[in-house]
Scaffold this active site. Structure first.
Site, PDB file in Angstrom:
ATOM      1  CB  THR A   1      58.299  36.231  46.087  1.00 57.81           C
ATOM      2  OG1 THR A   1      57.677  37.245  45.299  1.00 57.81           O
ATOM      3  CG2 THR A   1      57.753  36.263  47.493  1.00 57.81           C
TER       4      THR A   1
ATOM      5  CE  LYS B   1      63.894  42.790  41.394  1.00 59.56           C
ATOM      6  NZ  LYS B   1      63.545  41.965  42.532  1.00 59.56           N
ATOM      7  NE  ARG B   2      54.353  47.372  38.863  1.00 63.30           N
ATOM      8  CZ  ARG B   2      53.102  47.792  38.974  1.00 63.30           C
ATOM      9  NH1 ARG B   2      52.123  46.924  39.068  1.00 63.30           N
ATOM     10  NH2 ARG B   2      52.815  49.073  38.973  1.00 63.30           N
TER      11      ARG B   2
ATOM     12  CG  HIS C   1      52.669  42.134  52.105  1.00 63.44           C
ATOM     13  ND1 HIS C   1      53.168  40.907  51.728  1.00 63.44           N
ATOM     14  CD2 HIS C   1      51.441  41.897  52.608  1.00 63.44           C
ATOM     15  CE1 HIS C   1      52.268  39.976  51.995  1.00 63.44           C
ATOM     16  NE2 HIS C   1      51.209  40.551  52.524  1.00 63.44           N
TER      17      HIS C   1
ATOM     18  CE  LYS D   1      59.786  46.322  43.579  1.00 62.15           C
ATOM     19  NZ  LYS D   1      59.833  45.111  44.426  1.00 62.15           N
TER      20      LYS D   1
ATOM     21  CE  LYS E   1      57.650  34.000  42.381  1.00 65.05           C
ATOM     22  NZ  LYS E   1      56.989  35.298  42.137  1.00 65.05           N
TER      23      LYS E   1
HETATM   24  C1  26Q Z   1      48.870  51.707  49.142  1.00 71.09           C
HETATM   25  C2  26Q Z   1      48.105  52.835  49.401  1.00 71.09           C
HETATM   26  C3  26Q Z   1      46.977  53.086  48.671  1.00 71.09           C
HETATM   27  C4  26Q Z   1      46.627  52.195  47.680  1.00 71.09           C
HETATM   28  C5  26Q Z   1      47.386  51.074  47.425  1.00 71.09           C
HETATM   29  C6  26Q Z   1      48.507  50.823  48.164  1.00 71.09           C
HETATM   30  C7  26Q Z   1      49.335  49.623  47.891  1.00 71.09           C
HETATM   31  C8  26Q Z   1      48.971  48.674  46.956  1.00 71.09           C
HETATM   32  C9  26Q Z   1      49.770  47.560  46.710  1.00 71.09           C
HETATM   33  C10 26Q Z   1      50.507  49.419  48.598  1.00 71.09           C
HETATM   34  C11 26Q Z   1      51.299  48.297  48.355  1.00 71.09           C
HETATM   35  C12 26Q Z   1      50.931  47.357  47.406  1.00 71.09           C
HETATM   36  C13 26Q Z   1      51.738  46.186  47.107  1.00 71.09           C
HETATM   37  C14 26Q Z   1      52.811  45.847  47.802  1.00 71.09           C
HETATM   38  C15 26Q Z   1      53.649  44.684  47.469  1.00 71.09           C
HETATM   39  O1  26Q Z   1      53.464  44.031  46.461  1.00 71.09           O
HETATM   40  N1  26Q Z   1      54.623  44.393  48.334  1.00 71.09           N
HETATM   41  C16 26Q Z   1      55.542  43.282  48.122  1.00 71.09           C
HETATM   42  O2  26Q Z   1      55.029  42.145  48.794  1.00 71.09           O
HETATM   43  C17 26Q Z   1      55.812  40.992  48.543  1.00 71.09           C
HETATM   44  C18 26Q Z   1      55.123  39.814  49.185  1.00 71.09           C
HETATM   45  O3  26Q Z   1      55.243  39.901  50.571  1.00 71.09           O
HETATM   46  C19 26Q Z   1      57.229  41.182  49.044  1.00 71.09           C
HETATM   47  O4  26Q Z   1      57.985  40.059  48.691  1.00 71.09           O
HETATM   48  C20 26Q Z   1      57.853  42.439  48.456  1.00 71.09           C
HETATM   49  O5  26Q Z   1      59.113  42.691  49.050  1.00 71.09           O
HETATM   50  C21 26Q Z   1      56.926  43.627  48.671  1.00 71.09           C
HETATM   51  O6  26Q Z   1      57.430  44.781  48.006  1.00 71.09           O
END
Ligand code: 26Q
Length: 744
Positions: free
Chosen positions: A589, A481-482, A297, A487, A593
């Site tokens: 995503t 969004k976050r 992701h 972004k 929406k």
């Molecule tokens: C990484 C290292 C250590 C601990 C945590 C993490 C970590 C945690 C959460 C890394 C990434 C995330 C979340 C990522 C995320 O939400 N990505 C999003 O995923 C969506 C669904 O596929 C996409 O639409 C977005 O583009 C993408 O940013």
């Protein structure tokens, strides 16, 4: 399930003198009772989704809708003088950070709706994503204590608890099951850690995506804890039915890793087969390689998990050893395949004392998928280039999707009713049907009425929640969004300042009043993202106080943006802002929406934006900015200071960061990020470079919006061409291309 019996139960619930919560619980419990016989029957081949995050949002309305009783229930309770909408105050689990967690929720929803056996596994955090408030424009975090309330939609499975062992402690994993309603009733099983205060910490907090060192051990514990509990249970069930014929395991289970966060599940699977059941490791690995699949992701270097071998070995010695054995296996395999030393290095599971969880996942996974065409391209050509060279068939794309049940039928009943009136209700199970609705005058004028009503509802909601009244009769543009630098919420705020100058100079007489809505949380430790929030709020204040522009421009950053807030915003927005630096947003995503609710997109050539513009027509959307390839080239020579010096209009905007013309302290941090940053190069995400093409796109959409007829056609065409972005399509692609599941 028997609908009439359920409705009778509703009729028997008295509301007099009862607190809101109690009524909520009685209705929810009636539903739970009614579905019990259909729940949990499972004999067929099953897919299991392993995810650290599930951002399910409010369950109540969605569940009643899925059970097909929402309108009737509303009527029954209305007769008792009780509006079901009052449960809007009751919040649900925010057990996720953002896109990845919400995607997991949409996929569970779609799988149940399509009759696909998909079970979710995850963690039952005591505290979900924090609540956000602004104090003097700055984000303040408060714990989200969702379990302080009853949770009628979950069932604790006391008898199915199991132990998860670490070197220094043993933890009890207690499953809580949440039904996922649809054509079948699937299960989301969340494990809660119990046994001691230290044990309880493991399911204490949802981990922020970009945190620092201190939390690492805890994060590893969390990942292993739920992965091991799930694997233990799945393997036990397999043995109970099929005995020790592990070679048949892949016939019955397909396991999907939602990013690398559950990659320890692979090691745990190998541990059980090899150390417990004495399956030789090469054979166990062969089975694992037919069983596990991995979705990536993110391509951001800082979000790719790497765990120090020592750290893992300290609490999980067996798991560390198995990962190391995998590392040795893989090197041997690559030697045989004729990989160069450099190629082996780039695919290595263990380098410089760190396990690369992404490389481990790619090595074991039968399929690796990206989440939009462009993103999968980047995986093949860049991130996993070598693996793609040697294992081309592993790689596949499945563009993300969102559930039209939550993101259209539930949040926009007005637009849904419009579709019903044009083509009947068949589209509700087959979203593709809406593409056949003619965009004639009657449809467009009905659509305009729907949009106006949703904007009115949104205005009302924001007035109540934030105490701010949005401009009436304005174009609503939203970036929700976050918070993350890539972004580029920062760039949107700069664009607002740019437009403000233009308006003050009286250059834009024909400018339609425009509202910029922001929503989103910054990780508590992500200082720069929090500064962006403060900056947006300062810009909001400046614009509001400026009589020359305050009737033409408005900025509002809503507090505590969550799934329920999103439901209001996506329905009441005209323009969806999707302006990530090209090459960084895997998919997005939110963009889908907004599209589904009839917003046009102002966006960059990134992630799923590209596919949105393709499907809805380029002329119905506003794409701008450099491409990922151009950006990469540009960064070699780009000097943001020289760039700003050469453009007076940009210069006067960036000066405002530090010259005291904005309320609050100067924005030194953002100034440094733009001009003197050394971690990445300055203005790494090209906020200045893309600013003018962004402003042009905004001016274009603004000008187009003045022609109501043609603009509402653009919006409507976006809505009716959104069916590709249904998570029903996406989950069916997983089921067909990856999991080989049958539908009931
Ligand atoms: C990484 C290292 C250590 C601990 C945590 C993490 C970590 C945690 C959460 C890394 C990434 C995330 C979340 C990522 C995320 O939400 N990505 C999003 O995923 C969506 C669904 O596929 C996409 O639409 C977005 O583009 C993408 O940013």
């Amino acid at each position: 399930m028997n609908k009439q019996r359920l409705l009778d139960k509703f009729r028997a619930i008295s509301v007099e003198g009862k607190p809101l919560r109690q009524i909520y619980e009685e209705i929810s419990s009636a539903c739970m009772e009614e579905i019990r016989p259909d729940w949990g029957r499972r004999t067929r081949r099953t897919a299991c989704y392993f995810s650290m995050e599930y951002l399910v949002g409010r369950a109540f309305y969605n569940n009643l809708m899925e059970l097909g009783v929402l309108p009737e229930a509303e009527e029954i309770f209305a007769k008792k003088g009780f509006a079901l909408s009052r449960f809007e105050e009751i919040e649900d689990a925010a057990l996720g950070n953002g896109g990845l967690g919400r995607l997991a929720a949409c996929y569970l929803d779609s799988a149940a709706a399509r009759g696909l056996p998909l079970q979710g596994y995850g963690l039952r955090y005591r505290y979900g994503l924090f609540r956000q408030r602004f104090v003097a424009g700055e984000q303040v975090e408060e714990p989200e204590d969702w379990l302080a309330r009853e949770d009628p939609w979950s069932v604790r499975r006391e008898r199915e608890k199991r132990r998860v062992t670490f070197a220094d402690m043993t933890v009890v994993a207690v499953p809580y099951d949440m039904p996922v309603f649809g054509k079948t009733v699937n299960t989301l099983r969340l494990f809660q850690a119990e046994g001691s205060p230290e044990a309880e910490q493991i399911s204490g907090f949802l981990y922020p995506p970009d945190d620092t060192d201190e939390g690492k051990l805890l994060r590893i514990r969390q990942e292993y804890f739920f992965s091991a509990a799930a694997i233990g249970e799945i393997v036990d069930k397999f043995i109970a039915v099929h005995g020790m014929h592990f070679e048949r395991f892949p016939e019955f289970y397909a396991l999907q890793l939602n990013d690398t966060h559950a990659t320890f599940a692979v090691a745990e699977f190998l541990r059980i087969l090899n150390r417990v059941h004495r399956v030789p490791l090469p054979e166990a690995l062969e089975i694992a390689r037919k069983t596990f699949h991995y979705t990536n992701h993110t391509v951001l270097a800082e979000a790719l998990e790497c765990w120090k071998e020592e750290l893992v070995a300290q609490i999980l010695p067996d798991i560390a050893l198995i990962l190391k054995q995998l590392h040795v296996f893989s090197l041997r395999e690559w030697q045989k395949l004729g990989c160069t030393a450099e190629e082996r290095q780039s695919m290595a599971l263990l380098t410089d004392g760190y396990f690369s969880m992404a490389n481990a996942a790619v090595y074991v996974a039968r399929r690796v998928n990206g989440v939009a065409e462009m993103h999968t391209g980047i995986l093949k050509e860049k991130l996993f280039r070598t693996a793609f060279k040697y294992y081309p068939n592993k790689f596949t794309n499945i563009t993300n999707g969102v559930s039209q049940r939550r993101w259209l039928m539930l949040c926009n009943r007005e637009l849904s009713a419009l579709y019903d009136s044009r083509i009947g209700t068949g589209w509700r199970d087959d979203l593709g049907a809406i593409a056949r609705i003619p965009a004639d005058e009657a449809a467009l004028s009905a659509f305009r009425a729907v949009k106006a009503e949703k904007k009115r509802q949104l205005r009302e909601y924001i007035r109540k929640r934030e105490g701010v009244t949005l401009l009436d009769d304005a174009l609503y543009a939203a970036q929700t969004k976050r918070l993350h630098e890539y972004k580029r919420q920062f760039m949107t705020a700069l664009a607002v300042l740019y437009l403000r100058f233009e308006l003050k100079e009286g250059k834009r007489e024909d400018f339609a009043p425009m509202v910029f809505l922001f929503g989103g949380k910054a990780a508590a430790g992500y200082r720069r993202a929090k500064e962006v929030i403060r900056f947006v709020n300062a810009v909001a204040e400046l614009v509001a106080a400026d009589e020359e522009v305050s009737q033409k421009l408005q900025v509002v950053f809503v507090q505590n943006y969550d799934v329920s807030y999103a439901e209001k915003i996506v329905a009441g927005t005209d323009v969806s802002l999707q302006v990530s630096a090209a090459g960084f947003e895997a998919s997005g995503t939110g963009n889908m929406k907004f599209m589904m609710n009839g917003a046009v997109t102002v966006g960059t050539m990134d992630g799923a934006n590209i596919e949105i513009a393709e499907r809805a027509g380029g002329y119905n959307n506003y794409m701008f900015g450099v491409t990922a390839e151009e950006a990469e080239l540009l960064r070699e020579s780009y000097d943001p200071a020289a760039f700003a010096e050469s453009n007076e209009k940009i210069l006067r905007v960036v000066r405002m960061l530090t010259d005291g013309s904005l309320p609050g302290k100067p924005f030194e941090e953002l100034y440094r990020a733009t001009f003197t940053e050394t971690y990445n190069s300055p203005d790494f995400y090209l906020c200045l470079y893309d600013l003018e093409s962004y402003v042009d796109a905004l001016l274009k959409v603004n000008a187009d919006s003045r022609d109501e007829a043609s603009f509402s056609r653009k919006q409507f065409e976006n809505a009716i061409h959104s069916s590709f972005f249904s998570s029903d399509r996406a989950i069916e692609a997983y089921a067909r291309k990856i999991w080989k599941l049958e539908q009931t």
